[in-house]
Design a protein around this motif. Structure first.
Motif, PDB file in Angstrom:
ATOM      1  N   GLU A 105       2.910  25.257 -18.578  1.00 49.44           N
ATOM      2  CA  GLU A 105       2.926  25.301 -20.038  1.00 49.44           C
ATOM      3  C   GLU A 105       4.298  25.656 -20.610  1.00 49.44           C
ATOM      4  O   GLU A 105       4.535  25.452 -21.800  1.00 49.44           O
ATOM      5  N   ASP A 147       1.537  15.414 -20.488  1.00 52.79           N
ATOM      6  CA  ASP A 147       0.407  15.872 -19.674  1.00 52.79           C
ATOM      7  C   ASP A 147       0.795  17.051 -18.796  1.00 52.79           C
ATOM      8  O   ASP A 147       0.008  17.982 -18.598  1.00 52.79           O
ATOM      9  N   ARG A 194      -2.818  20.558 -28.133  1.00 52.54           N
ATOM     10  CA  ARG A 194      -3.165  21.842 -27.553  1.00 52.54           C
ATOM     11  C   ARG A 194      -3.235  21.777 -26.028  1.00 52.54           C
ATOM     12  O   ARG A 194      -3.383  20.720 -25.438  1.00 52.54           O
ATOM     13  N   THR A 195      -3.140  22.940 -25.406  1.00 49.71           N
ATOM     14  CA  THR A 195      -3.199  23.050 -23.950  1.00 49.71           C
ATOM     15  C   THR A 195      -4.647  22.968 -23.475  1.00 49.71           C
ATOM     16  O   THR A 195      -5.534  23.608 -24.039  1.00 49.71           O
ATOM     17  N   GLU A 196      -4.865  22.156 -22.437  1.00 50.01           N
ATOM     18  CA  GLU A 196      -6.169  22.065 -21.797  1.00 50.01           C
ATOM     19  C   GLU A 196      -6.029  22.595 -20.372  1.00 50.01           C
ATOM     20  O   GLU A 196      -5.039  22.317 -19.697  1.00 50.01           O
ATOM     21  N   VAL A 197      -7.014  23.365 -19.920  1.00 48.44           N
ATOM     22  CA  VAL A 197      -6.980  23.917 -18.565  1.00 48.44           C
ATOM     23  C   VAL A 197      -8.244  23.509 -17.822  1.00 48.44           C
ATOM     24  O   VAL A 197      -9.354  23.716 -18.300  1.00 48.44           O
ATOM     25  N   ARG A 198      -8.058  22.905 -16.672  1.00 48.43           N
ATOM     26  CA  ARG A 198      -9.171  22.547 -15.804  1.00 48.43           C
ATOM     27  C   ARG A 198      -9.131  23.464 -14.580  1.00 48.43           C
ATOM     28  O   ARG A 198      -8.083  23.976 -14.212  1.00 48.43           O
ATOM     29  N   THR A 254       0.609  20.140 -20.946  1.00 45.70           N
ATOM     30  CA  THR A 254      -0.582  20.380 -21.775  1.00 45.70           C
ATOM     31  C   THR A 254      -1.891  20.241 -21.007  1.00 45.70           C
ATOM     32  O   THR A 254      -2.915  20.783 -21.436  1.00 45.70           O
ATOM     33  N   LYS A 255      -1.913  19.550 -19.884  1.00 47.52           N
ATOM     34  CA  LYS A 255      -3.120  19.396 -19.075  1.00 47.52           C
ATOM     35  C   LYS A 255      -2.889  20.103 -17.742  1.00 47.52           C
ATOM     36  O   LYS A 255      -2.358  19.529 -16.793  1.00 47.52           O
ATOM     37  N   ARG A 263      -2.821  17.294 -36.683  1.00 46.52           N
ATOM     38  CA  ARG A 263      -3.365  18.045 -35.561  1.00 46.52           C
ATOM     39  C   ARG A 263      -2.248  18.458 -34.610  1.00 46.52           C
ATOM     40  O   ARG A 263      -1.234  17.808 -34.520  1.00 46.52           O
TER      41      ARG A 263
END
Length: 361
Positions: free
Chosen positions: A81, A103, A48-52, A106-107, A45
């Motif tokens: 990023e 983090d 991946r980038t997570e966006v809040r 990516t977060k 895997r």
């Protein structure tokens, strides 16, 4: 005792990322460590980038640092990023209960709606206009801007108020806004700093994995300059023993691309950035790691970093003096400015709103 590493799950590949680990933030009371419990498939895997999304309560941040040429800034995003391993902003992610390591890149947190908040703050009777800085912490033109458009929100408001703005970026998405920025620049309301750390594309890909290539950044300088936007080449950070020999070639390439001013900042390794950077050195340039850190410590009185005002941006001692002299000689030889003309603050005026009383004259 140091907190253990909060690892990524086995089989997850941090491809295209700068940090090699994800150490628990310094404010966390509990340490976490990921492990395979047998419930997840063993497939390969990608991390991946997570966006809040954050509902912004304020837009403008103020600073009193004597090292900075501005006293206010706006941050459309938290985290970045681009994944630059040397980024001095990484420790700010600890305040969000996340790691300054993986983090941070990516977060991410986007702040849509910040334009309306900014407009409210600019309309306050107590507001006194001065240059607004963008890109001082994380890059406002990082890749997620293409989807969220928070930076464009901010610029639309600043243009409507005729508010001067200084932008720092290494992102190509700034080209999307050339029409707006050129209009502001024509009125003395805009200038841009493009960060170029190296001309070595391979080194850049390892050190700044999701940022534009050096060649592409020079193209951005050319396109901005051709549109009449004043551009400063920001050679930062200069990494002693790794990229400092490129100071003059970078300045020359930026000048040839249309930059009219230049500046530099020595490598800064605050808090968690030091270990993250040392891990990166050991992985990617092991033969130079000891030399680089030795010179970094010479710049900072034997420490990895000295946060003292007046020293943190340039360092101190023989290496710092040599770098400063080289920069001054190159500036004079290439005809680059150190300071750009001041931007206009006298044009600032809140735009009329529906229902506002019209002026008599």
């Amino acid at each position: 005792m140091e907190k253990p590493i909060s690892t990524i799950m086995p089989g997850v590949r941090p491809r295209g990322r700068g940090a090699l680990g994800n150490a628990v933030g310094r404010f966390e009371g509990n340490a976490r460590e990921a492990f395979e419990d047998g419930w997840q498939p063993h497939e390969d895997r990608v991390l991946r980038t997570e966006v809040r999304l954050e509902v912004p309560r304020s837009a403008i941040s103020y600073s009193t640092s004597p090292d900075l040429p501005f006293d206010r800034s706006i941050n459309p995003y938290r985290g970045c990023e681009h994944g630059c391993i040397y980024c001095f902003a990484r420790p700010s992610h600890a305040f969000l209960n996340m790691s300054p390591g993986l983090d941070f890149e990516t977060k991410l947190i986007a702040r849509p709606g910040i334009g309306a908040v900014l407009e409210r703050e600019l309309r306050a009777k107590s507001y006194k206009v001065a240059v607004m800085a963008l890109g001082t912490n994380t890059d406002p033109y990082q890749p997620i801007e293409a989807e969220y458009g928070v930076m464009r929100e901010v610029l639309d408001v600043l243009r409507a108020f005729n508010h001067p703005v200084a932008i720092t970026t290494k992102g190509t998405l700034i080209e999307r806004d050339i029409d707006l920025l050129a209009d502001m620049a024509a009125q003395g309301l805009c200038r841009v700093g493009i960060s170029v750390t190296t001309l070595d594309a391979d080194l850049s890909r390892k050190m700044e994995p999701r940022a534009a290539s050096p060649k592409r950044r020079l193209q951005v300088i050319r396109r901005l300059a051709d549109a009449g936007i004043p551009v400063r080449a920001m050679i930062s950070p200069m990494i002693p023993g790794l990229t400092d020999h490129e100071l003059e070639p970078i300045m020359a390439a930026a000048r040839d691309a249309g930059a009219t001013a230049a500046s530099y900042i020595a490598l800064r390794l605050p808090r968690e950035v030091s270990q993250l950077f040392q891990d990166w050195l050991a992985e990617h340039v092991p033969g130079q790691a000891a030399k680089v850190m030795g010179r970094v410590r010479q710049l900072h009185g034997g420490m990895d970093y000295d946060p003292a005002f007046g020293k943190r941006m340039r360092g101190d001692g023989p290496w710092a003096d040599l770098m400063a002299r080289r920069f001054r000689v190159a500036v004079d030889r290439l005809g680059l400015a150190v300071k750009l003309p001041p931007m206009r603050c006298d044009l600032f005026a809140p735009p009329a709103r529906a229902g506002d009383q019209m002026t008599l004259f």
